[in-house]
Design a protein around this motif. Structure first.
Motif, PDB file in Angstrom:
ATOM      1  N   LEU A  63      19.097  26.866 -18.627  1.00  0.00           N
ATOM      2  CA  LEU A  63      17.746  26.839 -19.178  1.00  0.00           C
ATOM      3  C   LEU A  63      16.956  28.056 -18.709  1.00  0.00           C
ATOM      4  N   ARG A  64      17.209  28.523 -17.507  1.00  0.00           N
ATOM      5  CA  ARG A  64      16.533  29.718 -16.992  1.00  0.00           C
ATOM      6  C   ARG A  64      16.811  30.928 -17.879  1.00  0.00           C
ATOM      7  N   ASP A  65      18.034  31.003 -18.414  1.00  0.00           N
ATOM      8  CA  ASP A  65      18.400  32.129 -19.271  1.00  0.00           C
ATOM      9  C   ASP A  65      17.524  32.230 -20.518  1.00  0.00           C
ATOM     10  N   TYR A  66      16.993  31.101 -20.968  1.00  0.00           N
ATOM     11  CA  TYR A  66      16.171  31.089 -22.185  1.00  0.00           C
ATOM     12  C   TYR A  66      14.685  31.341 -21.891  1.00  0.00           C
ATOM     13  N   ARG A  67      14.340  31.430 -20.608  1.00  0.00           N
ATOM     14  CA  ARG A  67      12.973  31.756 -20.176  1.00  0.00           C
ATOM     15  C   ARG A  67      11.928  30.885 -20.874  1.00  0.00           C
ATOM     16  N   LEU A  68      12.105  29.581 -20.743  1.00  0.00           N
ATOM     17  CA  LEU A  68      11.160  28.646 -21.352  1.00  0.00           C
ATOM     18  C   LEU A  68       9.811  28.714 -20.637  1.00  0.00           C
ATOM     19  N   LYS A  69       8.745  28.520 -21.402  1.00  0.00           N
ATOM     20  CA  LYS A  69       7.387  28.597 -20.872  1.00  0.00           C
ATOM     21  C   LYS A  69       6.626  27.315 -21.214  1.00  0.00           C
ATOM     22  N   PRO A  70       5.577  26.990 -20.442  1.00  0.00           N
ATOM     23  CA  PRO A  70       4.780  25.800 -20.764  1.00  0.00           C
ATOM     24  C   PRO A  70       4.264  25.842 -22.194  1.00  0.00           C
ATOM     25  N   SER A  71       4.264  24.701 -22.824  1.00  0.00           N
ATOM     26  CA  SER A  71       3.854  24.439 -24.207  1.00  0.00           C
ATOM     27  C   SER A  71       4.858  24.954 -25.245  1.00  0.00           C
ATOM     28  N   GLN A  72       5.965  25.538 -24.797  1.00  0.00           N
ATOM     29  CA  GLN A  72       6.997  25.988 -25.741  1.00  0.00           C
ATOM     30  C   GLN A  72       7.729  24.769 -26.311  1.00  0.00           C
ATOM     31  N   ILE A  73       8.059  24.838 -27.585  1.00  0.00           N
ATOM     32  CA  ILE A  73       8.765  23.760 -28.281  1.00  0.00           C
ATOM     33  C   ILE A  73      10.253  24.104 -28.355  1.00  0.00           C
ATOM     34  N   VAL A  74      11.081  23.111 -28.082  1.00  0.00           N
ATOM     35  CA  VAL A  74      12.530  23.266 -28.132  1.00  0.00           C
ATOM     36  C   VAL A  74      13.079  22.135 -29.003  1.00  0.00           C
ATOM     37  N   ILE A  75      14.059  22.444 -29.851  1.00  0.00           N
ATOM     38  CA  ILE A  75      14.615  21.446 -30.767  1.00  0.00           C
ATOM     39  C   ILE A  75      16.108  21.271 -30.496  1.00  0.00           C
ATOM     40  N   TRP A  76      16.539  20.003 -30.441  1.00  0.00           N
ATOM     41  CA  TRP A  76      17.962  19.673 -30.379  1.00  0.00           C
ATOM     42  C   TRP A  76      18.302  18.877 -31.627  1.00  0.00           C
ATOM     43  N   ARG A  77      19.454  19.148 -32.194  1.00  0.00           N
ATOM     44  CA  ARG A  77      19.922  18.412 -33.369  1.00  0.00           C
ATOM     45  C   ARG A  77      21.289  17.820 -33.067  1.00  0.00           C
ATOM     46  N   SER A  78      21.534  16.624 -33.608  1.00  0.00           N
ATOM     47  CA  SER A  78      22.862  16.039 -33.460  1.00  0.00           C
ATOM     48  C   SER A  78      23.822  16.801 -34.362  1.00  0.00           C
ATOM     49  N   SER A  79      25.099  16.655 -34.100  1.00  0.00           N
ATOM     50  CA  SER A  79      26.089  17.399 -34.890  1.00  0.00           C
ATOM     51  C   SER A  79      26.047  16.997 -36.357  1.00  0.00           C
ATOM     52  N   THR A  80      25.570  15.796 -36.651  1.00  0.00           N
ATOM     53  CA  THR A  80      25.471  15.334 -38.039  1.00  0.00           C
ATOM     54  C   THR A  80      24.072  15.570 -38.614  1.00  0.00           C
ATOM     55  N   HIS A  81      23.163  16.128 -37.805  1.00  0.00           N
ATOM     56  CA  HIS A  81      21.766  16.356 -38.179  1.00  0.00           C
ATOM     57  C   HIS A  81      21.026  15.065 -38.494  1.00  0.00           C
ATOM     58  N   SER A  82      21.572  13.921 -38.078  1.00  0.00           N
ATOM     59  CA  SER A  82      20.898  12.651 -38.326  1.00  0.00           C
ATOM     60  C   SER A  82      19.815  12.381 -37.284  1.00  0.00           C
ATOM     61  N   VAL A  83      19.924  13.013 -36.125  1.00  0.00           N
ATOM     62  CA  VAL A  83      18.937  12.832 -35.062  1.00  0.00           C
ATOM     63  C   VAL A  83      18.388  14.195 -34.675  1.00  0.00           C
TER      64      VAL A  83
END
Length: 135
Positions: A63-83
């Motif tokens: 996660l450090r590699d992506y240099r996330l900052k406060p209030s930044q939005i991150v999205i995860w998707r399931s492999s089927t895109h159902s979730v």
């Protein structure tokens, strides 16, 4: 350099009522390990993948590699895109030795790191031996 701790609020989009979790994770955790942890938290039978738009997703990156900052939005998707999980970085905190990360702070079950490691036995979960990606 000691790790920082990210506090994230994760919302499971498309559920009514809204299912969410507030978690703390070390920033040296790999994105694969976090995806597995989220799958456990949201009782998903399919793995999640970090959606970074044009940026290449690499399972061994932290996660450090992506240099996330406060209030930044991150999205995860399931492999089927159902979730779809929508995460927001709420805070970046100091690491406190002795605390066990990841930890779930909000609404729902408390899942420990050891219960996530138990997923290693399910080799079909990600199609790889993901113990190598966990801190």
């Amino acid at each position: 350099m000691s790790p920082a701790v990210l506090q994230l609020r994760i919302d499971n989009q498309g559920t009514k009522p809204l299912k969410w979790r507030r978690i703390k994770v070390r920033d040296d955790m790999t994105v694969t390990a976090l995806a597995n942890y989220l799958a456990v938290q949201f009782n998903s039978k399919t793995p999640f993948k970090l959606d970074l738009g044009d940026i290449n997703w690499m399972s061994r990156r932290t996660l450090r590699d992506y240099r996330l900052k406060p209030s930044q939005i991150v999205i995860w998707r399931s492999s089927t895109h159902s979730v779809v999980l929508l995460g927001k970085v709420e805070a970046i905190l100091m690491y406190h030795p002795g605390e066990v990360y990841p930890m779930c702070l909000g609404k729902g079950q408390i899942t420990t790191y050891s219960s996530v490691l138990a997923m290693e036995k399910n080799s079909e979960f990600l199609g790889l031996n993901w113990i190598n990606y966990v801190n």
